[in-house]
Write an enzyme that holds these catalytic residues in place. Sequence first.
Site, PDB file in Angstrom:
ATOM      1  N   LYS A  88      17.185  13.114   1.827  1.00  0.00           N
ATOM      2  CA  LYS A  88      16.378  14.297   1.237  1.00  0.00           C
ATOM      3  C   LYS A  88      15.709  14.136   0.165  1.00  0.00           C
ATOM      4  O   LYS A  88      16.267  13.289  -0.778  1.00  0.00           O
ATOM      5  CB  LYS A  88      17.223  15.585   1.311  1.00  0.00           C
ATOM      6  CG  LYS A  88      16.646  16.694   1.341  1.00  0.00           C
ATOM      7  CD  LYS A  88      17.544  17.961   1.208  1.00  0.00           C
ATOM      8  CE  LYS A  88      16.758  19.300   0.538  1.00  0.00           C
ATOM      9  NZ  LYS A  88      17.611  20.212  -0.121  1.00  0.00           N
ATOM     10  N   LYS A  99      15.526  15.451  -7.175  1.00  0.00           N
ATOM     11  CA  LYS A  99      15.291  14.736  -8.587  1.00  0.00           C
ATOM     12  C   LYS A  99      16.444  14.088  -8.727  1.00  0.00           C
ATOM     13  O   LYS A  99      16.577  12.796  -9.337  1.00  0.00           O
ATOM     14  CB  LYS A  99      15.281  15.929  -9.275  1.00  0.00           C
ATOM     15  CG  LYS A  99      13.858  16.590  -9.800  1.00  0.00           C
ATOM     16  CD  LYS A  99      13.222  15.851 -10.916  1.00  0.00           C
ATOM     17  CE  LYS A  99      11.713  15.618 -11.268  1.00  0.00           C
ATOM     18  NZ  LYS A  99      11.102  17.258 -10.878  1.00  0.00           N
ATOM     19  N   LYS A 140      30.203  18.544  -8.537  1.00  0.00           N
ATOM     20  CA  LYS A 140      29.730  18.224  -9.822  1.00  0.00           C
ATOM     21  C   LYS A 140      30.875  17.708 -10.905  1.00  0.00           C
ATOM     22  O   LYS A 140      30.312  17.190 -11.782  1.00  0.00           O
ATOM     23  CB  LYS A 140      29.113  19.418 -10.451  1.00  0.00           C
ATOM     24  CG  LYS A 140      27.444  20.027  -9.804  1.00  0.00           C
ATOM     25  CD  LYS A 140      26.980  20.797 -10.530  1.00  0.00           C
ATOM     26  CE  LYS A 140      25.762  21.313  -9.872  1.00  0.00           C
ATOM     27  NZ  LYS A 140      25.011  22.583 -10.378  1.00  0.00           N
TER      28      LYS A 140
END
Length: 332
Positions: free
Chosen positions: A195, A198, A115
């Site tokens: 996959k 969102k 991240k």
Amino acid sequence: MPRVFSGIQPTGEPHIGNYFGAMQNYVKLGNLYGKNSIYCVVDLHALTSPTSFDRELLAQRTFDMALANFAIGLDPQKVTFFVQSHVPEHQELSWIFTNITPVGDLERMTQYKDKTEKLESIPAGLLMYPVLMAADILLYKADTVPVGEDQTQHIELTREIARKFNHAFGETFPEPKAEYNRQALRIPGVDGNGKMGKSKGESSTIGLLEPLDSIWQKLRVAPTDPARVRRTDPGDPDKCLIGDYHKLFSDLPTIELVYQGCRTAGIGCVDCKKLLLQSMTEHLTPIQERAQELRGDPDFVRDALSQGAREARAIAAPIMEEVRTKVGFLKL
Ligand code: SF4
């Protein structure tokens, strides 16, 4: 009886990957363990994503996530379902855990590295995310945590934090174990690009509450088995995301028809997609109707969340009191 805890990110409207991968399992565990199934919409965690710094959007997404879970049949009377920020003990325990967790352990977390890879300035909340997660779980002395395999490292850290606390302040917390939903499939994105998620954008997902004509527009252009260049070429449903979706939504006779028709070029891809839309319509319509009803009765959702927060605090308060005593805070 096991005590189950799971946190649900308030991402707004969940997609069918969330539905088959996690939400259905919540209902199943709720039927088994009742109020010992503790589910929490983790709005504090959501703050670690900069897109959540929108007051109305965060509240709306939190509400919508609760509504979607109730719409698929999760009964708030049966389980404990609440919003994380409504139970302030999560933050208090998290702070205590922050002081027994080495920064080096947090920096080693794969999700943290992923991240922060492209960030110029890293919010401290991203580093502390797994500490808050440990507090979420241990605040209820939960011993079972249904998660995806990407959370393995965070659960191991939670166990480590429980061990450290017990060693420093006396036996208090169980070491929770991850429970992987073996049935959970890796649902492919409808754009054929890995996959469903969102983070990959709307074109990859099929929303649980998405209008059926919008779903059809996505299915219509979805890639199929590349072997079927012409209508007369046979294909393999196991190499096609439409085939994967049939396995989730269609009944056995339809699945058999698709397998046979695809492998013999007996049906075309458009017809196969229409059959899928029919199965999806049958599956999703009752959920979407229930969601519509709940939208017309927002007090149901709000009352359920208030009740859920009271129930969660009733479990958390004595555990937090035990922690305060063991840590040595002054009592008046
Ligand atoms: S017939 Fe169905 S399963 Fe076979 S390739 Fe076409 S869309 Fe996929």
